[in-house]
Design an enzyme around this catalytic site. Structure first.
Site, short mmCIF file in Angstrom:
data_model
loop_
_atom_site.label_atom_id
_atom_site.label_comp_id
_atom_site.label_asym_id
_atom_site.label_seq_id
_atom_site.Cartn_x
_atom_site.Cartn_y
_atom_site.Cartn_z
N ASP A 88 -6.94 4.20 -4.64
CA ASP A 88 -7.60 4.08 -3.33
C ASP A 88 -8.20 5.48 -3.08
O ASP A 88 -8.41 6.24 -4.04
CB ASP A 88 -6.61 3.67 -2.23
CG ASP A 88 -7.30 3.22 -0.94
OD1 ASP A 88 -7.75 2.07 -0.88
OD2 ASP A 88 -7.39 4.02 0.01
N LYS A 107 0.87 -1.18 0.00
CA LYS A 107 0.00 0.00 0.00
C LYS A 107 0.90 1.22 0.00
O LYS A 107 1.99 1.19 0.57
CB LYS A 107 -0.88 0.02 1.25
CG LYS A 107 -2.10 0.88 1.11
CD LYS A 107 -3.23 0.12 0.44
CE LYS A 107 -4.40 0.99 0.09
NZ LYS A 107 -5.56 0.19 -0.36
P1 NDP Z 1 -12.77 7.80 -3.00
O1 NDP Z 1 -11.71 8.80 -2.78
O2 NDP Z 1 -13.29 7.55 -4.37
O3 NDP Z 1 -14.03 8.12 -2.07
C1 NDP Z 1 -13.91 8.21 -0.70
C2 NDP Z 1 -15.27 8.59 -0.13
O4 NDP Z 1 -15.22 8.47 1.28
C3 NDP Z 1 -15.66 10.04 -0.42
O5 NDP Z 1 -17.05 10.13 -0.46
C4 NDP Z 1 -15.08 10.77 0.77
O6 NDP Z 1 -15.71 12.00 1.05
C5 NDP Z 1 -15.35 9.78 1.88
N1 NDP Z 1 -14.35 9.92 2.93
C6 NDP Z 1 -13.00 9.77 2.81
N2 NDP Z 1 -12.39 10.00 3.97
C7 NDP Z 1 -13.37 10.32 4.84
C8 NDP Z 1 -13.37 10.65 6.19
N3 NDP Z 1 -12.24 10.72 6.89
N4 NDP Z 1 -14.58 10.89 6.78
C9 NDP Z 1 -15.74 10.84 6.07
N5 NDP Z 1 -15.79 10.52 4.76
C10 NDP Z 1 -14.63 10.26 4.17
O7 NDP Z 1 -12.22 6.44 -2.36
P2 NDP Z 1 -12.68 4.93 -2.61
O8 NDP Z 1 -14.13 4.89 -2.85
O9 NDP Z 1 -11.76 4.34 -3.60
O10 NDP Z 1 -12.33 4.26 -1.21
C11 NDP Z 1 -13.27 4.17 -0.15
C12 NDP Z 1 -12.88 3.05 0.78
O11 NDP Z 1 -12.83 1.81 0.06
C13 NDP Z 1 -11.49 3.19 1.43
O12 NDP Z 1 -11.53 2.59 2.71
C14 NDP Z 1 -10.60 2.33 0.52
O13 NDP Z 1 -9.45 1.88 1.18
C15 NDP Z 1 -11.56 1.19 0.22
N6 NDP Z 1 -11.28 0.40 -0.97
C16 NDP Z 1 -11.08 0.98 -2.19
C17 NDP Z 1 -10.85 0.18 -3.30
C18 NDP Z 1 -10.72 0.76 -4.67
O14 NDP Z 1 -10.60 -0.04 -5.61
N7 NDP Z 1 -10.78 2.05 -4.87
C19 NDP Z 1 -10.76 -1.28 -3.19
C20 NDP Z 1 -11.06 -1.80 -1.87
C21 NDP Z 1 -11.29 -0.97 -0.82
P3 NDP Z 1 -14.95 13.38 0.68
O15 NDP Z 1 -14.96 13.44 -0.82
O16 NDP Z 1 -15.73 14.43 1.34
O17 NDP Z 1 -13.54 13.24 1.24
O1 2IT Z 2 -7.86 -1.69 -0.90
C1 2IT Z 2 -7.79 -2.18 -2.04
O2 2IT Z 2 -7.95 -3.39 -2.26
C2 2IT Z 2 -7.53 -1.27 -3.16
N1 2IT Z 2 -7.43 -0.07 -2.96
C3 2IT Z 2 -7.37 -1.81 -4.55
C4 2IT Z 2 -5.99 -2.37 -4.75
C5 2IT Z 2 -5.65 -2.78 -6.15
O3 2IT Z 2 -4.47 -3.09 -6.35
O4 2IT Z 2 -6.51 -2.81 -7.04
#
Ligand code: NDP
Ligand code: 2IT
Length: 449
Positions: free
Chosen positions: A170, A130
């Site tokens: 992420d 990560k």
């Molecule tokens: P994005 O940046 O696309 O979206 C994040 C969302 O969460 C936004 O709506 C943001 O709001 C909100 N958010 C972030 N930080 C906070 C906080 N501290 N308090 C309240 N709201 C918050 O990220 P992702 O959708 O990619 O990721 C979301 C989660 O999913 C994370 O935990 C990530 O690790 C996990 N994840 C992501 C993957 C991926 O492929 N992208 C895969 C697996 C897991 P705002 O815009 O206001 O900050």
């Molecule tokens: O938390 C996760 O699994 C991710 N942000 C995606 C990682 C990836 O390599 O696609």
């Protein structure tokens, strides 16, 4: 050898905390895994003698670097960049990059550690890592984001490669940021290789990668309900977040006839009792992905209520999907969800539920899927993107989606195989043990390395 023949959880955690002071998120993630795998390790002494758990909780290496960039007014900024290469026991390092002001070593170590088990569960040959930076893309111009990504990749490029370490997105890192970083890598190395996943379709991205984490999360929930003889039809769903994971979780839930009534961002949540539909989804995807607007604008557009600075867990629901960030459901939230009749929780985010809240779900015997199982669809399709890049070809949408469904179902089965208890599936135990066993056995096979 002189080792005691049993590992004690408290003793193990005391030593881990001593070695990693102040890294509270990392401690939290390790405690959850250690609590379920230590009893198994104690029944299988080969893992004790070889100190597998100590080795698994120490990253292979951690790279920390300065990132200097100039904003549009010519001011110079200094951020801190990281890549935690956690384990390459079962494949090259693989995991996302997060750009958020809260990023620190503890958060990236917890995420890298979780990734070890998640990637193992996908059935694909991927190790774990990560990375990220304490850079906030919010409010920055396109050119500022580009300059930051280029500066970040200039250092990171020294440490990654298509067979070494393959980052992806992420929080704060989507297709735009991946594109800037891929462009810079290509420029520096004069090489067009699958060194990042989550790329745009035009230059080696996979169909369904953008949607994969959210779709996979909905599929995992479907599997849990199916196992109990239920389905998603008409179920009221509360979703947090409105980023990549939340949006495509919501989209798939709607396609599968569930009713999504909330979304949120860091400024609050919207409650739309009529439920989101295709038209509303199109609006919100445009608002969040391209216009980079706030969730409150949805409430104005569709005349529903916006709750500033609140989380959505007080809204009565059948199913809950925390898809924003870590530690967003505390004990009180969990009790509220259970009291209001919530039957199941599938985590789209990584570690969104505090340990005390997990206990509430387990005590109430509701279905609870930890992120390492239910959000593994994203990295699984990243694995498929790597395969397509290596083969110099692109698979069709249905093909990738079918494989994604298959993998989510496989992960669910692994959770049952390792987590079935008297009348209840403990998905935490199932995911941890299944993920652990594959990595641990690979490490044993290598000897002391
Ligand atoms: P994005 O940046 O696309 O979206 C994040 C969302 O969460 C936004 O709506 C943001 O709001 C909100 N958010 C972030 N930080 C906070 C906080 N501290 N308090 C309240 N709201 C918050 O990220 P992702 O959708 O990619 O990721 C979301 C989660 O999913 C994370 O935990 C990530 O690790 C996990 N994840 C992501 C993957 C991926 O492929 N992208 C895969 C697996 C897991 P705002 O815009 O206001 O900050
Ligand atoms: O938390 C996760 O699994 C991710 N942000 C995606 C990682 C990836 O390599 O696609």
């Amino acid at each position: 050898m002189g080792d005691k023949l049993q590992i004690d959880l408290d003793d193990f955690m005391t030593r881990l905390i001593g070695r990693n002071p102040g890294e509270t998120e990392f401690h939290q993630a390790v405690h959850e895994v250690a609590g379920t795998v230590i009893p198994y390790i104690n029944e299988n002494p080969k893992y004790i003698h070889s100190r597998i758990l100590e080795r698994m909780t120490e990253p292979d290496r951690t790279i920390i670097f300065r990132v200097c960039w100039e904003d549009d007014t010519g001011r110079i900024h200094v951020n801190r960049g990281y890549r935690v290469q956690f384990s390459n026991a079962i494949g090259p390092y693989k995991g996302g990059i997060r750009f958020h002001p809260s990023v620190n070593l503890s958060i990236l170590k917890f995420l890298g550690f979780e990734q070890t088990f998640k990637n193992s569960l996908t059935t694909l040959p991927m190790g774990s890592g990560k990375g990220g930076a304490d850079f906030d893309p919010k409010g920055k111009s396109e050119r500022e984001v580009m300059r930051f990504c280029q500066a970040f990749m200039t250092e990171l490029s020294q440490h990654i490669g298509p067979n070494v370490d393959i980052p992806a997105g992420d929080i704060g890192v989507g297709t735009r940021e991946i594109s800037f970083m891929f462009g810079q890598y290509k420029r520096l190395f004069n090489e067009f290789t699958g060194v990042l996943t989550g790329k745009a379709l035009e230059y080696g991205g996979s169909l369904i990668r953008k949607e994969a984490t959210g779709y996979g999360c909905a599929y995992f929930m479907e599997e849990m309900l199916k196992h109990k003889g239920g389905d998603l039809k008409g179920k009221v769903c509360v979703v947090s977040g409105s980023g990549n994971v939340a949006l495509y979780t919501a989209e798939k839930l709607i396609q599968l006839d569930a009713k999504v009534v909330t979304l949120s961002d860091s400024s609050g949540f919207i409650h739309d009792p009529d439920g989101l539909n295709e038209e509303k989804m199109a609006y919100i995807i445009e608002l969040k992905t391209f216009k980079r607007g706030r969730i409150s604008e949805y409430a104005k557009e569709f005349k529903c209520k916006f709750y500033p600075d609140k989380k959505p867990w007080g809204i009565p629901c059948d199913l809950a999907f925390p898809c924003a960030t870590q530690n967003e459901i505390d004990e009180k939230d969990a009790k509220t969800l259970v009291k209001n009749g919530c039957q199941a929780v599938a985590e789209g985010a990584n570690m969104p539920t505090l340990a005390e809240a997990v206990e509430v779900f387990h005590d109430a015997q509701i279905l609870y899927a930890p992120g390492k199982a239910s959000n593994a669809g994203g990295v699984a399709v990243s694995g498929m993107e790597m395969t397509q890049n290596t083969m110099h070809m692109a698979w069709g949408q249905e093909d990738v989606d079918l494989q994604l469904r298959g993998i989510m179902s496989d992960i669910h089965q692994q959770c049952i195989n390792f987590g079935a208890e008297e009348g209840y599936i403990n998905y935490v135990k199932g995911a941890n043990l299944a993920g652990f066993k594959k990595v641990a056995n690979a490490m044993l096979a290598y000897g002391v390395v």
